[in-house]
Scaffold this active site. Structure first.
Site, PDB file in Angstrom:
ATOM      1  N   SER A  61       0.832  -1.202   0.000  1.00 48.87           N
ATOM      2  CA  SER A  61       0.000   0.000   0.000  1.00 48.87           C
ATOM      3  C   SER A  61       0.863   1.245   0.000  1.00 48.87           C
ATOM      4  CB  SER A  61      -0.903   0.008   1.233  1.00 48.87           C
ATOM      5  OG  SER A  61      -1.556   1.262   1.351  1.00 48.87           O
ATOM      6  N   HIS A  85      -1.188  -1.299  -4.275  1.00 50.64           N
ATOM      7  CA  HIS A  85      -2.479  -0.958  -3.669  1.00 50.64           C
ATOM      8  C   HIS A  85      -2.554   0.550  -3.449  1.00 50.64           C
ATOM      9  CE1 HIS A  85      -6.155  -2.154  -1.574  1.00 50.64           C
ATOM     10  NE2 HIS A  85      -5.884  -1.211  -0.682  1.00 50.64           N
ATOM     11  N   ASP A 100      -4.956   3.516  -2.016  1.00 47.97           N
ATOM     12  CA  ASP A 100      -6.108   3.860  -1.184  1.00 47.97           C
ATOM     13  C   ASP A 100      -6.588   5.268  -1.495  1.00 47.97           C
ATOM     14  OD1 ASP A 100      -6.468   1.528   0.535  1.00 47.97           O
ATOM     15  OD2 ASP A 100      -4.504   2.021   1.356  1.00 47.97           O
ATOM     16  N   MET A 131      -9.285   8.056  -0.469  1.00 47.72           N
ATOM     17  CA  MET A 131     -10.200   8.434   0.612  1.00 47.72           C
ATOM     18  C   MET A 131     -10.698   9.858   0.389  1.00 47.72           C
ATOM     19  SD  MET A 131      -7.934   7.147   3.827  1.00 47.72           S
ATOM     20  CE  MET A 131      -6.751   5.822   3.649  1.00 47.72           C
ATOM     21  N   HIS A 179      -8.450   1.009  -4.359  1.00 51.95           N
ATOM     22  CA  HIS A 179      -9.467   0.780  -3.327  1.00 51.95           C
ATOM     23  C   HIS A 179     -10.166   2.110  -3.043  1.00 51.95           C
ATOM     24  CE1 HIS A 179     -10.049  -0.215   1.273  1.00 51.95           C
ATOM     25  NE2 HIS A 179     -11.195  -0.056   0.644  1.00 51.95           N
ATOM     26  N   MET A 238     -12.358   4.277  -1.088  1.00 48.86           N
ATOM     27  CA  MET A 238     -13.035   4.529   0.185  1.00 48.86           C
ATOM     28  C   MET A 238     -13.728   5.884   0.075  1.00 48.86           C
ATOM     29  SD  MET A 238     -10.264   3.124   2.951  1.00 48.86           S
ATOM     30  CE  MET A 238      -8.769   3.137   1.974  1.00 48.86           C
ATOM     31  N   MET A 267     -11.753  -6.031   4.947  1.00 52.56           N
ATOM     32  CA  MET A 267     -10.964  -5.147   5.801  1.00 52.56           C
ATOM     33  C   MET A 267     -10.752  -5.804   7.164  1.00 52.56           C
ATOM     34  SD  MET A 267     -10.307  -2.537   3.917  1.00 52.56           S
ATOM     35  CE  MET A 267      -9.555  -1.509   5.190  1.00 52.56           C
ATOM     36  N   PHE A 323      -7.298   4.763   8.009  1.00 55.21           N
ATOM     37  CA  PHE A 323      -5.972   5.069   8.540  1.00 55.21           C
ATOM     38  C   PHE A 323      -5.094   3.829   8.494  1.00 55.21           C
ATOM     39  CE2 PHE A 323      -8.865   8.027  10.584  1.00 55.21           C
ATOM     40  CZ  PHE A 323      -8.197   9.246  10.440  1.00 55.21           C
ATOM     41  N   GLY A 324      -3.783   4.043   8.252  1.00 52.70           N
ATOM     42  CA  GLY A 324      -2.835   2.946   8.274  1.00 52.70           C
ATOM     43  C   GLY A 324      -2.344   2.675   9.687  1.00 52.70           C
ATOM     44  N   GLY A 325      -1.620   1.555   9.826  1.00 56.65           N
ATOM     45  CA  GLY A 325      -0.962   1.251  11.089  1.00 56.65           C
ATOM     46  C   GLY A 325      -1.838   0.710  12.205  1.00 56.65           C
ATOM     47  N   ASP A 340      -6.930  -6.551   3.830  1.00 55.02           N
ATOM     48  CA  ASP A 340      -6.251  -5.270   4.010  1.00 55.02           C
ATOM     49  C   ASP A 340      -6.367  -4.848   5.467  1.00 55.02           C
ATOM     50  OD1 ASP A 340      -5.247  -2.699   3.913  1.00 55.02           O
ATOM     51  OD2 ASP A 340      -6.682  -1.940   2.445  1.00 55.02           O
ATOM     52  N   GLY A 341      -5.204  -4.702   6.113  1.00 53.80           N
ATOM     53  CA  GLY A 341      -5.203  -4.183   7.471  1.00 53.80           C
ATOM     54  C   GLY A 341      -4.402  -5.014   8.450  1.00 53.80           C
ATOM     55  N   GLY A 342      -3.281  -4.475   8.911  1.00 54.53           N
ATOM     56  CA  GLY A 342      -2.502  -5.153   9.929  1.00 54.53           C
ATOM     57  C   GLY A 342      -1.783  -6.398   9.473  1.00 54.53           C
ATOM     58  N   GLY A 380       1.151  -2.323   4.168  1.00 54.30           N
ATOM     59  CA  GLY A 380       1.747  -0.998   4.056  1.00 54.30           C
ATOM     60  C   GLY A 380       2.994  -0.878   4.906  1.00 54.30           C
ATOM     61  N   SER A 381       2.804  -0.649   6.192  1.00 55.88           N
ATOM     62  CA  SER A 381       3.929  -0.471   7.105  1.00 55.88           C
ATOM     63  C   SER A 381       4.860  -1.674   7.117  1.00 55.88           C
ATOM     64  CB  SER A 381       3.419  -0.220   8.531  1.00 55.88           C
ATOM     65  OG  SER A 381       2.567   0.902   8.565  1.00 55.88           O
TER      66      SER A 381
END
Length: 214
Positions: free
Chosen positions: A7, A30, A32, A34, A63, A65, A136, A142-144, A174-176, A196-197
């Protein structure tokens, strides 16, 4: 085959072309989008997608959002997106269906996204039109954020429906996602992992991408 979609939300936007090149061993990029309405954050829009398209050969996994995405899906396809996913919560079922048709008519891959609080059943009316379903595993915007393991039953249910119908439809998370949680989501049926991170904070990015494949 497990695919990785880094991401760019976690990239350095002052050096975006450089950071896109760093993930060239991935499968998708990816993106995002928003709008500050559907989610409480604002990220990027059409001009950035157009710019990204010029500097990478990776398929762009966009994606959306955003509120009422049917208004913009055609333009994102034309800007260079290869995959466009829309949230089922962002509009009426009729408009979501129409958005998927518009994306497909542009020769692109269409998909739907489910927020954590949205049941797997919400994807069912659209499943036959989807090339991707995105689950999700954090709240979008938000990321992270911390990975939500309680989304795994939803993943398993969607995988069962996709396989049961014999659909050519990828199941994305997507997420974590990190070197630990990647094993969990893969075991529960995901085949595309957004990270992402976990990617951009790694000392060796190609090695991290390989590691996330499980």
């Amino acid at each position: 085959m497990i695919k990785i979609a880094p991401s760019i939300l976690a990239a350095d936007f002052a050096n975006l072309e450089r950071d896109i090149a760093l993930v060239r061993t991935a499968d998708y990029l990816h993106v995002d989008v928003m709008d500050g309405l559907f989610v409480p954050n604002i990220s990027i829009g059409l001009p950035v997608v157009q710019s990204i398209r010029r500097v990478t050969d990776l398929p762009l996994d966009v994606h959306l959002m955003i509120d009422r995405p049917v208004r913009y899906v055609e333009r994102f396809c034309q800007a260079g997106a290869d995959i466009v996913t829309v949230h089922v919560e962002a509009d009426s079922a009729e408009n979501t269906d129409r958005a998927l048709d518009i994306i497909s008519a542009q020769g692109k891959r269409a998909g739907v996204v489910l927020k954590p609080g949205t049941p797997a059943e919400a994807a069912l009316p659209f499943l036959d039109k989807c090339s991707m379903v995105l689950v999700m595993t954090v709240e979008p915007g938000f990321g992270g954020q911390k990975f939500m393991e309680d989304m795994m039953p939803k993943l398993r249910q969607l995988r069962a429906w996709i396989d049961g119908r014999g659909l050519d439809c990828e199941l994305e998370v997507d997420g974590g996602v990190d070197p630990v949680t990647c094993h969990t989501v893969i075991a529960n049926g995901a085949n595309v992992l957004v990270a992402g991170s976990a990617v951009y904070k790694a000392q060796d990015i190609p090695a991290r991408i390989k590691e996330l494949r499980g």
